[in-house]
Enzyme design. Structure first.
Site, short mmCIF file in Angstrom:
data_model
loop_
_atom_site.label_atom_id
_atom_site.label_comp_id
_atom_site.label_asym_id
_atom_site.label_seq_id
_atom_site.Cartn_x
_atom_site.Cartn_y
_atom_site.Cartn_z
N GLY A 382 0.81 -1.20 0.00
CA GLY A 382 0.00 0.00 0.00
C GLY A 382 0.85 1.25 0.00
CB VAL A 384 3.90 5.00 3.84
CG1 VAL A 384 4.20 5.54 5.23
CG2 VAL A 384 4.01 3.48 3.83
CE LYS A 399 3.29 -0.66 6.00
NZ LYS A 399 3.82 -2.04 6.25
CG ASP A 494 10.62 -9.19 4.01
OD1 ASP A 494 11.53 -9.57 3.24
OD2 ASP A 494 9.75 -8.38 3.68
#
Length: 690
Positions: A382, A384, A399, A494
């Site tokens: 998405g 921010v 976000k 991640d």
């Protein structure tokens, strides 16, 4: 609407045309295996018949894939990219013997050519060009495997030393295996050179050769191995009549179809559409008692009938039943999945509201972000925006998760549940969230200095080595807190420069927990469904369990890749570097540091700052291929806090041999696990700078 009869007529005509070609090609294949050609000699071989042929023979004699090269004393055949001597042909057993040229010379120290491997681990010839060779299968179940090791192997091992190929820092071994040269059989410091089959199905069991010497194994290999080839049971007249009568029946069926489809009645159209293949079957039935037609004839007829009838049946079925049913099921599934996600999120958030961060309404999010006016960045999940909490004027980062993004309800719950309960100086703080139907947002503390990647990949040096070491230590403490400091072990999955944010004082904070998962502390086993992450940082065990189980060591691997990028000031995998040897930075810097350790002159290592060397060595320890060889995050912290004295180099963390395989070869092999693709780089460059 168009004429449906014309549409269906076109469908059937096209199918009949296609399968006419199938029939012709099938007959041609049978005719290609014809043994009516004149036998010939090649080298020491006599009375050679199809499917083998010589260059320049008529097209109907033999098969091109089995073309032999002839000299005064040798017959050769090409398999894959290699050339092999043909020493004998057994037409009764449908196999022939081949010998690797390296084992048929006066050389006292032969070795199979690695780029001429013509066989897989399970015996199938690994070739699809030319097409005929994909049917070749070696009758041998056993392989002789050659490996090159950077140091000597224990004498009680199955490895047999090859003294004539070994050098000071290169030890070559050979052993006999049932499966070939497998990763599990290799020592960590060894790389596979080649493996070759030997003998046939009646050869001695490989267990009998376990204690054999190198000379004994070479003696067995030098006899070659057997390869099977297809058997032809048809003669020239049979194949010609097969082709002639199949073409005749197909032409009759097409004429029947045209005759029936020319009528305007539904009955005529039905006969044309559904009875064309029946007419074809009636035609070939007239020849069913003909002694010329055997298995190939029946196989071709059944193939044509099946491939004509089955698509027409499925066309009618899909047109009038399955298509509407599929649309209804798809819509119902989408509605059900949406409701399940919304209900699961709502149930979780009602519980979370009592113990976690603040829940905001969507109107509050609009007000906090000033109607989404100040955009900070665009990410994979998405957009921010910069915002402010009132009263107090605290800056935040909002976000907004897009409805069509990859972030589903499970990822949203994962991020809120993990980061919402964490309070650590090196972990970003989640201050609030919003969830109204599919409108979702996460409110973080604002990091004015953005993410780490824009500093370490900058053309100008942004931090001193002391500051870089301090940032690395902070990141390690944050990850260690996730692993050890909570009631449940949190695996991030991640870790990368983009997900490390910097506050006003450049204190690093681990962020973006969309892929994180909760597991009981001390549990070293993580389900295979946890396989996720970013290409270039993902640990090998996330791709194959042969490297170890998925655990907190997977985050250690990603952290090691991050450390090397911090030390090198560049991405680890960069094929566009001026020197190809520097394309994969971890391999290049390992070579430079090991040269210095061995006492060789390495100008690069000599100019490196001691903290730069320290970060590189720690990073190389963290990216060991097998998870059990990596340190824990708590051990990494101890190393980073200590001095540089006494820090030892790890073993080479790549699948390549130091003596025979260059760094660029290592880059190409390791790229499957660590190379960052252009698509991934484009996504990373667009993500937010929170």
């Amino acid at each position: 609407m168009g004429n449906p009869g014309a549409f269906h007529r076109s469908i059937t005509l096209q199918s009949l045309t296609v399968f006419s070609l199938v029939a012709v090609l099938a007959a041609d294949h049978v005719q290609g295996l014809d043994d009516g050609c004149t036998p010939f000699s090649c080298g020491h071989l006599q009375d050679i018949r199809p499917p083998f042929r010589r260059r320049g023979d008529p097209g109907e004699c033999g098969v091109e894939a089995y073309e032999l090269g002839c000299t005064s004393s040798k017959a050769t055949i090409h398999i894959n990219t290699g050339t092999y001597y043909v020493t004998a042909i057994n037409y009764t057993g449908s196999y022939f013997w081949v010998v690797d040229p390296n084992f048929n010379t006066s050389s006292n120290c032969p070795l199979p050519q690695r780029n001429h491997l013509a066989y897989g681990y399970f015996g199938e010839i690994d070739s699809v060009s030319p097409p005929g060779l994909r049917y070749l299968v070696t009758q041998s179940y056993y392989r002789a495997c050659f490996a090159n090791c950077s140091r000597a192997v224990a004498k009680n091992s199955a490895y047999k030393p090859v003294a004539c190929l070994s050098a000071k820092n290169s030890h070559v071994y050979v052993w006999v295996s049932y499966y070939g040269c497998m990763v599990e059989d290799l020592e960590p410091y060894c790389g596979c050179l080649a493996n070759i089959p030997f003998g046939n199905e009646y050869s001695p069991d490989w267990l009998q050769l376990q204690n054999a010497s190198y000379a004994d194994i070479i003696q067995v290999i030098s006899k070659g191995f057997t390869v099977q080839f297809p058997v032809d049971t048809t003669g020239p007249s049979a194949s010609m009549k097969l082709r002639k009568n199949i073409n005749l029946c197909l032409n009759n069926s097409i004429s029947y179809f045209k005759e029936q489809s020319s009528g305007a009645s539904i009955v005529n159209w039905t006969h044309a559409f559904f009875w064309s293949e029946v007419h074809f079957l009636e035609c070939v039935t007239q020849y069913s008692n003909d002694h010329y037609y055997t298995t190939p004839f029946v196989l071709v007829v059944v193939t044509i009938l099946s491939v004509i009838a089955v698509p027409k049946f499925f066309f009618v079925l899909c047109r009038f039943l399955l298509a509407p049913l599929a649309v209804w099921i798809f819509l119902a599934y989408k509605y059900w999945k949406t409701r399940i996600i919304i209900d699961a999120v709502e149930k979780f958030l009602r519980i979370q509201q009592m113990i976690g961060p603040t829940r905001y309404a969507y109107t509050d999010i609009v007000a906090i972000s000033s109607h989404f006016r100040d955009k900070l960045g665009q990410g994979g999940y998405g957009t921010v925006y910069k915002g402010m909490l009132l009263p107090g004027g605290v800056h935040v980062a909002v976000k907004m998760l897009e409805g069509n993004s990859n972030c589903n309800g499970e990822d949203f719950i994962s991020e809120v549940s993990t980061i919402g309960r964490i309070h650590h100086v090196n972990v970003v703080r989640l201050m609030g969230f919003c969830s109204e139907e599919m409108q979702r947002a996460l409110v973080y503390e604002y990091m004015p200095n953005g993410s780490l990647d824009k500093y370490i990949f900058s053309t100008e040096k942004s931090f001193s080595w002391d500051k870089l070491n301090e940032i690395a230590l902070g990141i390690a403490r944050g990850i260690n807190y996730l692993h050890q400091g909570c009631d449940m072990q949190i695996l991030h999955f991640d870790i990368k420069p983009h997900n490390i944010l910097l506050d006003n004082n450049f204190v690093p904070k681990v962020a973006d927990f969309g892929l994180a998962k909760l597991y009981p502390r001390g549990d070293s086993f993580v389900p295979l469904s946890a396989m996720r992450g970013t290409v270039g940082y993902i640990a090998p065990e996330m791709i194959s369990r042969s490297f170890g189980v998925i655990s907190s060591k997977s985050d250690v691997y990603s952290f090691g890749m991050l450390l090397l990028e911090m030390a090198g000031g560049r991405r680890n995998a960069d094929p566009n570097m001026g020197s190809s040897s520097q394309a994969y930075y971890p391999s290049w810097v390992y070579d430079q540091l090991t040269r210095e350790e061995a006492g060789e002159i390495s100008p690069v290592a000599a100019d490196m700052h001691e903290l730069e060397k320290k970060l590189c060595v720690v990073g190389l320890w963290c990216i060991q291929m097998r998870s059990r060889d990596r340190p824990t995050m708590s051990e990494v912290i101890e190393i980073l806090e200590a001095g540089v004295d006494g820090l030892q180099m790890p073993s080479r963390p790549f699948f390549c041999d130091e003596g025979h395989i260059h760094v660029e070869d290592s880059y190409h092999f390791t790229s499957e696990l660590t190379a960052v693709s252009e698509e991934e780089l484009s996504v990373v460059s667009e993500e937010n700078d929170v």
